[in-house]
Motif scaffolding. Structure first.
Motif: not given
Length: 511
Positions: A430-442, A455-458
């Motif tokens: 809703r508030h920062a749609p241009t920021v890529p978001v990755f979820e860690v569901d471990a 993920i962050a290193a990639g």
């Protein structure tokens, strides 16, 4: 128990013998309360849902009794004991059924800090008076400012002890046979709420006090943002010399304006701008004091420089604010600028506070796991704009939307962890749609940070910063914020040891 006798219990040397006191909780704080009361000769019953083996073993040795069992309802052992005073550990919220029962029954309800204040004359200074107290609270920065203040006081020749919410119970400091000139007491909003219940004879009269900042936190415990704010404001009550406040945070100024203080107490402001008279601030790279000098209308005293702070790893804006607050408290006790400058050169932040854990292959990895709420995370993000932001955990009922819209929108990408991932991802959508978001569901705690680092290193892939500033509590997946930070650092080191060749691949969440 007559009200008259309770009113007279304001000294270590008062008659505490036979006083029936129920102690709720057997953590470090609860044990310090039981140990103190047993030494005073009170009749002590400790009630706790669980207990560390050492504390459980020691209680009968010191002459206290322990009742282990559920506390989701008022236990029969408590009602049968008929306590005259109940002293609760800070974890017991106002809505807790046992706390409600105590108040409904009209039983005196104290926290450990009130007890410590009442018996503060156990060890006296050379002039025959108890140690001065300096009180520190705020949504963020409490521990760092408490450590800083104690360090500055010691550098200036005073015997000072950091205690309270910092990890050393106030009662342990009060009873230390070495004695102190000043106790620097970090207070949580929970401890302050209990102080708000004090009868006049139990109220604190601190030498100086500060609320560093205010933002929503612990709303579930307090029940509302207003109740949380009101608890924080109690830090200024009865201040005798200096009410230190954050000029950049309007809420703290209003707290000082509304506080009932001792006649003659001064309001002392701090921020990162040019200070006015009675303020501390920053002028052309110098941290200066315009509050504690005779000619404060036209002069200022240099405390240190931003360059010196940068060399010591202390130049992040929110850390500079903490330094100014601590300096104001120290100056209120007569510490000279030279002593402050020297002490700051050797001061280092604790682990998990904007700590650089590694620099490798163009990536700087920063552990700010102590950023357990949005306000703290915002400070970190402003210090490291454009970082890959590792965020999430238990949000404690706090809305993260404003943080994402403001500081979060400057992140290079977000790696989301924790039980409240859905709310965090929705805030970015809703508030920062241009920021890529990755979820860690471990689901396995042992794998969470390894996946985060991959993920962050990639994402960085060459040069940049990865910032762990979760804006949330850690207990959903980790044993503490320290455990979370340790696992992050270990995962970074494992990534380095593997040769930094792993790439997360994958793609952002569809946000």
């Amino acid at each position: 128990m007559s009200a008259e006798r309770l009113a007279g219990l304001t000294s270590w040397h008062a008659d505490w013998r036979g006083l029936r006191v129920a102690v709720l909780g057997l953590s470090m704080t609860g044990f310090s309360v039981a140990d103190t009361l047993a030494e005073l000769g009170a009749d002590v019953l400790v009630l706790s849902a669980s207990a560390e083996e050492e504390y459980a073993r020691l209680l009968p040795v010191i002459g206290a009794r322990l009742e282990l069992g559920p506390l989701d309802a008022v236990p029969e052992a408590l009602t049968a004991f008929a306590p005259e005073v109940v002293i609760a550990s800070p974890g017991f919220a106002p809505s807790h059924p046992v706390i409600r029962w105590v108040q409904d029954e009209g039983i005196a309800l104290w926290g450990d800090v009130e007890l410590a204040w009442r018996v503060r004359d156990k060890v006296l200074r050379a002039d025959g008076t108890p140690a001065d107290w300096v009180l520190i609270t705020g949504t963020n920065g409490k521990t760092t400012t408490t450590q800083l203040t104690a360090t500055l006081l010691v550098a200036g020749g005073l015997r000072a002890a950091p205690c309270g919410n910092i990890g050393v119970p106030v009662l342990d400091a009060v009873r230390d046979p070495a004695g102190f000139d000043v106790l620097v007491v970090e207070l949580s909003s929970h401890q302050l709420w209990y102080l708000g219940l004090s009868r006049p004879e139990g109220e604190l009269f601190p030498h100086a006090a500060v609320c560093l900042n205010l933002a929503d936190d612990h709303l579930v415990w307090h029940g509302s943002a207003q109740a949380y704010r009101d608890a924080k404001a109690l830090v200024y009550r009865n201040t005798r010399v200096a009410c230190v406040y954050n000029k950049a945070d309007e809420a703290t100024r209003r707290m000082v304006e509304e506080a009932e203080v001792v006649d003659g107490a001064r309001a002392i402001g701090f921020d990162l701008g040019i200070p006015g008279p009675s303020d501390l601030g920053v002028v052309e790279g110098l941290l200066v004091d315009r509050a504690f000098l005779d000619d404060r209308a036209r002069s200022a005293l240099e405390l240190t420089t931003v360059a010196d702070l940068e060399a010591a790893g202390l130049s992040a804006p929110h850390i500079v604010q903490n330094i100014l607050a601590a300096s104001a408290l120290a100056r209120s006790l007569g510490i000279e600028p030279e002593a402050i400058h020297g002490a700051l050169q050797g001061f280092r932040l604790d682990a998990h506070r904007i700590e650089v854990v590694a620099r490798h292959a163009g990536i700087t990895w920063i552990d700010d796991s102590k950023a357990t709420n949005p306000h703290a995370a915002a400070s970190s993000l402003r210090a490291y704009p454009g970082a890959v932001w590792v965020v999430g955990g238990d949000l404690k009922g706090v809305d993260i939307a404003d943080l994402v819209a403001d500081a979060g929108s400057t992140a290079r990408a977000a790696v989301v962890i924790g039980v409240d991932r859905t709310a965090v991802v929705a805030a970015f959508e809703r508030h920062a749609p241009t920021v890529p978001v990755f979820e860690v569901d471990a689901g396995d705690t042992g794998q969470v940070m390894n996946r985060v680092v991959e993920i962050a290193a990639g994402i960085v892939d060459g040069e940049g910063t990865v910032l762990l500033a979760p804006a949330a509590a850690s207990f959903d997946q980790f044993s503490s914020y320290a455990d979370r930070g340790h696992r992050f650092a270990e995962a970074v080191q494992e990534w380095i040891d593997r040769g930094s060749t792993d790439d997360a691949g994958g793609s952002p969440s569809a946000v």
